[in-house]
Enzyme design. Structure first.
Site, mmCIF file in Angstrom:
data_model
loop_
_atom_site.group_PDB
_atom_site.id
_atom_site.type_symbol
_atom_site.label_atom_id
_atom_site.label_comp_id
_atom_site.label_asym_id
_atom_site.label_seq_id
_atom_site.Cartn_x
_atom_site.Cartn_y
_atom_site.Cartn_z
ATOM 1 N N CYS A 91 -11.986 -9.895 -19.870
ATOM 2 C CA CYS A 91 -11.886 -10.548 -21.178
ATOM 3 C C CYS A 91 -10.453 -11.014 -21.444
ATOM 4 C CB CYS A 91 -12.431 -9.608 -22.265
ATOM 5 S SG CYS A 91 -12.781 -10.459 -23.816
ATOM 6 N N HIS A 99 -17.612 -8.217 -20.781
ATOM 7 C CA HIS A 99 -17.168 -6.822 -20.680
ATOM 8 C C HIS A 99 -18.116 -6.037 -19.765
ATOM 9 C CE1 HIS A 99 -13.732 -6.268 -23.442
ATOM 10 N NE2 HIS A 99 -14.229 -7.337 -24.052
ATOM 11 N N GLU A 110 -17.741 -3.302 -18.272
ATOM 12 C CA GLU A 110 -17.700 -1.833 -18.452
ATOM 13 C C GLU A 110 -18.739 -1.359 -19.464
ATOM 14 O OE1 GLU A 110 -15.599 -3.945 -19.675
ATOM 15 O OE2 GLU A 110 -14.983 -3.342 -21.703
#
Ligand code: MN
Length: 237
Positions: A105, A208, A210
């Site tokens: 990001c 994102h 994660e």
């Protein structure tokens, strides 16, 4: 051997903040995550980075447009000056040394600016995009599609032509930096992933991963690829 992945942090008056999801995603891929605080003595920290096997530039606040030669617009968000300075130096270090790098990001935007590229300070103020890039759905939930660029490392890692991703950004990569190639585009043409040609492993994603890794094997493959590159680096050292 568990490679060490240095992960950059956000900063406020209380201290440094590293999201749990990054630590978990790196751990699940077989690596160990360690926080890199954005200290003012940047040179001292850069000299210590050789001990890490890979770097992860994490997400966060907006980059100061002064770093790509623009005056700040009303739409630009909060700026963390010490973080900008620290992470631009970390990105340049990874570019010049071939240290494996995953940039998430804001991290992808830092990578592009470190390579001499620039950003849209605000997608909706500066383009005609009608895609919602600041989603209001849960963090793990993918809300828009991206098309991978054939022949890129990211296309090989993910193994599919299109995926759906989450989206928490209002800035975006505009002009690509030197050696940076696009690796994915959104339905509106916004660049959603980049990589560095000729670098052993330098990949930036605008989403994102994660927050998706627990539920999405493609995003787990991205962290597995980072840890594999870190391991190769560590074996070679
Ligand atoms: Mn997006």
């Amino acid at each position: 051997m568990q490679p060490w992945i240095g992960v950059t942090c956000s900063v406020d008056d209380e201290g440094y903040h590293l999201g749990l999801a990054y630590v978990q995603a790196v751990e699940q891929a077989g690596g160990l995550a360690a926080a890199l605080p954005c200290r003012e003595d940047v040179e001292r920290w850069i000299s210590g980075l050789r001990r890490f096997d890979a770097i992860l530039l994490s997400g966060g606040a907006d980059l100061d447009p002064v770093y790509f030669g623009e005056e700040v617009t009303p739409e630009n968000g909060a700026i963390q000056p010490e973080r900008d300075r620290f992470e631009l130096a970390v990105a340049r270090y990874a570019l010049s040394t071939g240290k494996p790098l995953l940039a998430v990001c804001r991290g992808m935007q830092v990578l592009n600016v470190a390579a001499g590229g620039d950003l849209y300070q605000d997608i909706h103020a500066q383009t005609s995009s009608r895609v919602q890039h600041q989603q209001r759905a849960p963090r793990w939930y993918p809300t828009h599609s991206v098309r991978l660029v054939k022949g890129t490392r990211l296309h090989r890692i993910l193994g599919v032509d299109t995926i759906r991703v989450n989206s928490f950004h209002h800035q975006a990569v505009r002009r690509l930096g030197e050696g940076i190639v696009p690796a994915a585009h959104g339905p509106d043409g916004i660049i959603e992933a980049i990589e560095v040609s000729g670098h052993p492993f330098a990949v930036g994603v605008q989403w994102h991963p994660e927050h998706m890794a627990m539920r999405d094997a493609h995003q787990r493959a991205l962290f597995a690829a980072l840890v594999a590159a870190a391991r190769r680096r560590s074996d070679a050292a």
